[in-house]
Design a protein around this motif. Structure first.
Motif, PDB file in Angstrom:
ATOM      1  N   PRO A  14       0.825  -1.203   0.000  1.00 46.21           N
ATOM      2  CA  PRO A  14       0.000   0.000   0.000  1.00 46.21           C
ATOM      3  C   PRO A  14       0.864   1.261   0.000  1.00 46.21           C
ATOM      4  O   PRO A  14       1.862   1.346   0.718  1.00 46.21           O
ATOM      5  N   VAL A  15       0.480   2.228  -0.827  1.00 44.38           N
ATOM      6  CA  VAL A  15       1.171   3.517  -0.881  1.00 44.38           C
ATOM      7  C   VAL A  15       0.149   4.636  -1.075  1.00 44.38           C
ATOM      8  O   VAL A  15      -0.886   4.433  -1.685  1.00 44.38           O
ATOM      9  N   SER A  21       6.452   6.965  -4.662  1.00 45.12           N
ATOM     10  CA  SER A  21       6.881   5.651  -4.185  1.00 45.12           C
ATOM     11  C   SER A  21       7.577   4.849  -5.275  1.00 45.12           C
ATOM     12  O   SER A  21       8.610   4.219  -5.025  1.00 45.12           O
ATOM     13  N   SER A  22       7.032   4.863  -6.476  1.00 48.90           N
ATOM     14  CA  SER A  22       7.678   4.107  -7.560  1.00 48.90           C
ATOM     15  C   SER A  22       9.050   4.690  -7.868  1.00 48.90           C
ATOM     16  O   SER A  22      10.017   3.940  -8.072  1.00 48.90           O
ATOM     17  N   SER A  49       7.088  -9.691  -8.967  1.00 45.79           N
ATOM     18  CA  SER A  49       6.399  -8.437  -9.250  1.00 45.79           C
ATOM     19  C   SER A  49       5.972  -7.810  -7.932  1.00 45.79           C
ATOM     20  O   SER A  49       5.413  -8.476  -7.067  1.00 45.79           O
ATOM     21  N   ILE A  50       6.245  -6.532  -7.809  1.00 50.93           N
ATOM     22  CA  ILE A  50       5.809  -5.753  -6.655  1.00 50.93           C
ATOM     23  C   ILE A  50       4.811  -4.733  -7.178  1.00 50.93           C
ATOM     24  O   ILE A  50       5.138  -3.929  -8.054  1.00 50.93           O
ATOM     25  N   PHE A  51       3.586  -4.801  -6.683  1.00 54.02           N
ATOM     26  CA  PHE A  51       2.564  -3.827  -7.046  1.00 54.02           C
ATOM     27  C   PHE A  51       2.483  -2.789  -5.946  1.00 54.02           C
ATOM     28  O   PHE A  51       2.226  -3.127  -4.785  1.00 54.02           O
ATOM     29  N   LEU A  52       2.714  -1.538  -6.291  1.00 55.18           N
ATOM     30  CA  LEU A  52       2.481  -0.434  -5.378  1.00 55.18           C
ATOM     31  C   LEU A  52       1.063   0.046  -5.646  1.00 55.18           C
ATOM     32  O   LEU A  52       0.774   0.554  -6.722  1.00 55.18           O
ATOM     33  N   GLU A 117       6.975   5.263   2.316  1.00 54.39           N
ATOM     34  CA  GLU A 117       5.632   5.340   2.906  1.00 54.39           C
ATOM     35  C   GLU A 117       5.560   4.744   4.308  1.00 54.39           C
ATOM     36  O   GLU A 117       4.499   4.728   4.922  1.00 54.39           O
ATOM     37  N   GLY A 118       6.672   4.186   4.803  1.00 59.12           N
ATOM     38  CA  GLY A 118       6.679   3.591   6.133  1.00 59.12           C
ATOM     39  C   GLY A 118       6.468   2.091   6.159  1.00 59.12           C
ATOM     40  O   GLY A 118       6.329   1.504   7.236  1.00 59.12           O
ATOM     41  N   ASN A 119       6.425   1.431   4.987  1.00 55.50           N
ATOM     42  CA  ASN A 119       6.355  -0.026   4.955  1.00 55.50           C
ATOM     43  C   ASN A 119       7.690  -0.585   5.425  1.00 55.50           C
ATOM     44  O   ASN A 119       8.749  -0.166   4.964  1.00 55.50           O
TER      45      ASN A 119
END
Length: 138
Positions: A14-15, A21-22, A49-52, A117-119
């Motif tokens: 989540p962003v 972020s990307s 694959s990383i989905f933001l 984003e704090g992830n």
């Protein structure tokens, strides 16, 4: 059950700001951007694959464990302690928020880091033996 799960193909993170972020993942983690629109960005990072995914307001993939500590939901692997130490130093030079290198009582060492984003994520110095064998990594 005859079928089995073979690998994790996609992780969703989540962003609040897909653009920022990307850019952060591409610049700081050397991720490869394969798609981006207003709602999501698709990155290639660490063989998956990383989905933001754009969210409403502040959300992270972190959770609080039974001891009341913030916990990561994803661990990346590197090939050995030297690689871990080098990455830790590189992340600090890139002004990525990182924790100390830790001995958690199992083989190898770890450190945590946060994205823009704090992830919260973890990095472990022990590359999976199956992965090493499959890709002929020493």
């Amino acid at each position: 059950m005859r079928e089995k799960l073979y690998r994790v193909g996609t992780t969703y993170i989540p962003v609040a700001d897909v653009e920022k972020s990307s850019d952060w993942y591409v610049t700081k983690l050397d991720a490869e951007l394969s798609y981006k629109d207003q709602d999501k960005a698709i990155l290639n990072l660490a063989e998956q694959s990383i989905f933001l995914v754009k969210t409403n307001g502040k959300q992270t993939s972190n959770f609080i464990d039974f001891n009341g500590r913030e916990h990561f939901s994803l661990t990346f692997e590197v090939n050995g302690l030297q690689a871990l130490e080098n990455m830790h130093r590189d992340f600090m030079q890139k002004n990525i928020k990182v924790g100390d290198i830790e001995n958690r009582g199992h083989s190898g060492r770890n450190f945590v880091f946060y994205d823009l984003e704090g992830n919260l994520f973890d990095v472990w110095s022990e590359l999976s033996p199956t992965f090493k064998e499959k890709y002929h990594i020493l």
